[in-house]
Design an enzyme around this catalytic site. Sequence first.
Site, short mmCIF file in Angstrom:
data_model
loop_
_atom_site.label_atom_id
_atom_site.label_comp_id
_atom_site.label_asym_id
_atom_site.label_seq_id
_atom_site.Cartn_x
_atom_site.Cartn_y
_atom_site.Cartn_z
N LYS A 46 0.84 -1.21 0.00
CA LYS A 46 0.00 0.00 0.00
C LYS A 46 0.87 1.26 0.00
O LYS A 46 0.61 2.21 -0.74
CB LYS A 46 -0.92 -0.01 1.24
CG LYS A 46 -1.90 -1.18 1.25
CD LYS A 46 -2.74 -1.21 2.51
CE LYS A 46 -1.98 -1.56 3.76
NZ LYS A 46 -1.48 -2.94 3.82
N ALA A 105 7.47 -5.26 8.34
CA ALA A 105 8.06 -3.92 8.40
C ALA A 105 7.91 -3.31 9.80
O ALA A 105 8.61 -2.37 10.15
CB ALA A 105 7.39 -3.01 7.36
N ASN A 152 0.65 -0.11 14.31
CA ASN A 152 0.77 -1.53 13.93
C ASN A 152 1.10 -1.62 12.44
O ASN A 152 1.69 -2.60 11.98
CB ASN A 152 -0.51 -2.33 14.26
CG ASN A 152 -1.80 -1.66 13.80
OD1 ASN A 152 -1.80 -0.50 13.38
ND2 ASN A 152 -2.90 -2.38 13.87
N GLY A 182 2.98 -0.83 8.86
CA GLY A 182 4.35 -0.53 8.42
C GLY A 182 4.31 -0.41 6.92
O GLY A 182 4.15 -1.41 6.22
N HIS A 183 4.36 0.81 6.41
CA HIS A 183 4.24 1.05 4.97
C HIS A 183 5.59 1.49 4.42
O HIS A 183 6.14 2.52 4.84
CB HIS A 183 3.16 2.10 4.70
CG HIS A 183 1.79 1.64 5.12
ND1 HIS A 183 0.66 2.40 4.96
CD2 HIS A 183 1.37 0.48 5.68
CE1 HIS A 183 -0.40 1.72 5.41
NE2 HIS A 183 0.02 0.56 5.86
N THR A 184 6.11 0.72 3.48
CA THR A 184 7.48 0.94 2.99
C THR A 184 7.50 1.72 1.68
O THR A 184 6.78 1.38 0.74
CB THR A 184 8.18 -0.42 2.77
OG1 THR A 184 7.90 -1.26 3.88
CG2 THR A 184 9.68 -0.26 2.60
N THR A 194 6.20 -3.37 -10.34
CA THR A 194 7.24 -4.28 -10.83
C THR A 194 8.56 -4.12 -10.06
O THR A 194 9.63 -4.43 -10.58
CB THR A 194 7.49 -4.01 -12.34
OG1 THR A 194 7.81 -2.61 -12.50
CG2 THR A 194 6.29 -4.35 -13.18
P1 GDP Z 1 2.18 -2.18 3.08
O1 GDP Z 1 2.07 -2.42 4.55
O2 GDP Z 1 0.97 -2.66 2.34
O3 GDP Z 1 2.53 -0.77 2.73
O4 GDP Z 1 3.38 -3.09 2.56
P2 GDP Z 1 4.83 -3.27 3.28
O5 GDP Z 1 5.61 -2.04 3.05
O6 GDP Z 1 4.66 -3.74 4.67
O7 GDP Z 1 5.40 -4.50 2.47
C1 GDP Z 1 5.58 -4.45 1.09
C2 GDP Z 1 7.06 -4.74 0.80
O8 GDP Z 1 7.23 -5.02 -0.57
C3 GDP Z 1 7.98 -3.56 1.09
O9 GDP Z 1 9.24 -4.05 1.44
C4 GDP Z 1 8.05 -2.86 -0.27
O10 GDP Z 1 9.25 -2.10 -0.45
C5 GDP Z 1 8.03 -4.03 -1.20
N1 GDP Z 1 7.39 -3.81 -2.51
C6 GDP Z 1 6.31 -3.04 -2.82
N2 GDP Z 1 5.98 -3.20 -4.12
C7 GDP Z 1 6.88 -4.07 -4.64
C8 GDP Z 1 7.05 -4.67 -5.92
O11 GDP Z 1 6.29 -4.44 -6.87
N3 GDP Z 1 8.07 -5.55 -6.07
C9 GDP Z 1 8.93 -5.86 -5.05
N4 GDP Z 1 9.89 -6.74 -5.29
N5 GDP Z 1 8.79 -5.33 -3.82
C10 GDP Z 1 7.78 -4.46 -3.63
P1 IMO Z 2 0.08 -2.91 7.21
O1 IMO Z 2 -0.70 -1.62 7.23
C1 IMO Z 2 0.13 -7.11 8.37
C2 IMO Z 2 -1.77 -8.15 12.19
C3 IMO Z 2 -0.89 -8.65 13.32
C4 IMO Z 2 -1.86 -9.61 13.98
C5 IMO Z 2 -3.20 -8.88 13.86
C6 IMO Z 2 -3.59 -8.10 15.10
O2 IMO Z 2 1.55 -2.74 7.23
O3 IMO Z 2 -0.43 -3.81 6.14
P2 IMO Z 2 -2.74 -5.80 16.13
O4 IMO Z 2 -1.40 -5.38 16.63
O5 IMO Z 2 -3.27 -4.95 15.02
O6 IMO Z 2 -3.74 -5.97 17.24
O7 IMO Z 2 -2.51 -7.27 15.52
O8 IMO Z 2 -3.06 -8.00 12.77
N1 IMO Z 2 -1.37 -6.83 11.62
C7 IMO Z 2 -0.81 -6.67 10.41
N2 IMO Z 2 -0.39 -7.60 9.52
N3 IMO Z 2 0.23 -5.80 8.10
C8 IMO Z 2 -0.20 -4.87 8.98
O9 IMO Z 2 -0.26 -3.56 8.66
C9 IMO Z 2 -0.70 -5.29 10.21
N4 IMO Z 2 -1.18 -4.65 11.31
C10 IMO Z 2 -1.59 -5.61 12.15
O10 IMO Z 2 0.25 -9.30 12.83
O11 IMO Z 2 -1.97 -10.78 13.23
MG MG Z 3 3.14 -3.35 6.08
#
Ligand code: GDP
Ligand code: IMO
Ligand code: MG
Length: 421
Positions: free
Chosen positions: A17, A299, A39, A41-43, A405
């Site tokens: 996201k 993350a 909770n 973690g958006h990268t 990608t």
């Molecule tokens: P979010 O919580 O939905 O924002 O996603 P996270 O940031 O927790 O996890 C997504 C991971 O995948 C991060 O390490 C991103 O840098 C990485 N990522 C996002 N889009 C892509 C993609 O198209 N390809 C690859 N290889 N990595 C990606």
């Molecule tokens: P993003 O926004 C993935 C999961 C936890 C646990 C459950 C409840 O980065 O996609 P909590 O601490 O919210 O009470 O935990 O929800 N969880 C996530 N899993 N991505 C997340 O956020 C999460 N936020 C909470 O691992 O299973």
């Molecule tokens: Mg995340």
Amino acid sequence: MKNNIFLIGTHWGDEGKGKVVDVLSENAKACVRFQGGHNAGHTLVINDKKFILHLIPSGILRNNVKSVIGNGVVVSLDALITEIIELEENGISLSNKLFISESCHLILPTHIALDQARERRLGKKSIGTTGRGIGPSYEDKISRKGIRLLDLKNESIFLKKLDSLMEYHNFILENYFETKCIDTNSVARELLEKYHKISKYIIDTNEYINDLCKQGGVVFEGAQGTMLDVDHGTYPYVTSSNTTLSGVVSGTGANMSLIKYGLGITKAYSTRVGHGPFPSELNNDIGNKIGKIGGEIGATTGRTRRCGWLDLKVLKKSIRLNNLSGIALTKIDVLDNFDEISICVDYGSINYETFEVENLKFIKLPGWNESTVGITKYDDLPKNAKAYIETIENLADTSVDIISTGPARSEIIQKINIFDA
Ligand code: GDP
Ligand code: IMO
Ligand code: MG
């Protein structure tokens, strides 16, 4: 006028996201978080530098984008200040860019202690929470004893509320969980001190968000994912907020008639971090290979994410529940080196004791064994990668409007401009 857009994870979170919001922010006016807390973690990856945002919307790295934390978000002042400092150290200015709702509920140190004590007590039956106090903070909100940011404006009112709430928390910590109490006076002192550092960002966001929506170009950024929704997810293995469409409305007060496009963020395979059912999980070499190539490490907590094939049943549910207009399919490049790729198309009921699932059904497609990394035009994708995407479109009756990608900002295919769609 540009469309206002809401963006929601279609599975169990971590679908990418943050990356997609960062890309869309180039053309956005504002970016709004509506639920969850740190909770999440958006990268974001910009010029090889990685930023992980937990509370602040992922549009913050763009100069002209306003970042709004809506009333539905639960806020840890510690986490907020840490994130503000990190951004400022990277030269990102927040003044006149960050706005936080005065109605956000606080996460107290006792919420964190309760979250962790409860998980310990549950043992093997634990949820696998992030341990950040999210659940207990929302519990107090719903039971009408929570403390909001606006309560900190008046010190004596705040101290009275904090005293009574922490007395209750400490009673449970000491007598039920047989663990240590937390000193109310030092929490009060710290919270007031931290509040003064961030009070300049606090406003009544409801009016502000609706005004922004009237101008267009607002991106509502979901946290977690549809299957972690407290009502529609894999309860009780969920988070404590509505991660789905209803959360956009309750967590901001936005007028839904102003929001025209809903984007589902779907990873090309599925992952889950934490406990609970995961029908298409691969407890084998293939799952390990996906996790390794995809860098599937949480993350927020650094835990290894469980991996499996794309769960199409969940995708269909997510499209239905969130009234999605289209999909952004992320991490397609992670599947570049597989001879065969499966999609989990259906299953029967889930046993919530054993997490076993009846009648799992998969379809198999040929892999492409070619790199898709960094491709920016749909036509440049390998034939079998296109076939994979089109199969998802056909089976889920949706359109894949964006394809990611790679982790970097530039590694994206935008088939249409969803602000104009
Ligand atoms: P979010 O919580 O939905 O924002 O996603 P996270 O940031 O927790 O996890 C997504 C991971 O995948 C991060 O390490 C991103 O840098 C990485 N990522 C996002 N889009 C892509 C993609 O198209 N390809 C690859 N290889 N990595 C990606
Ligand atoms: P993003 O926004 C993935 C999961 C936890 C646990 C459950 C409840 O980065 O996609 P909590 O601490 O919210 O009470 O935990 O929800 N969880 C996530 N899993 N991505 C997340 O956020 C999460 N936020 C909470 O691992 O299973
Ligand atoms: Mg995340």
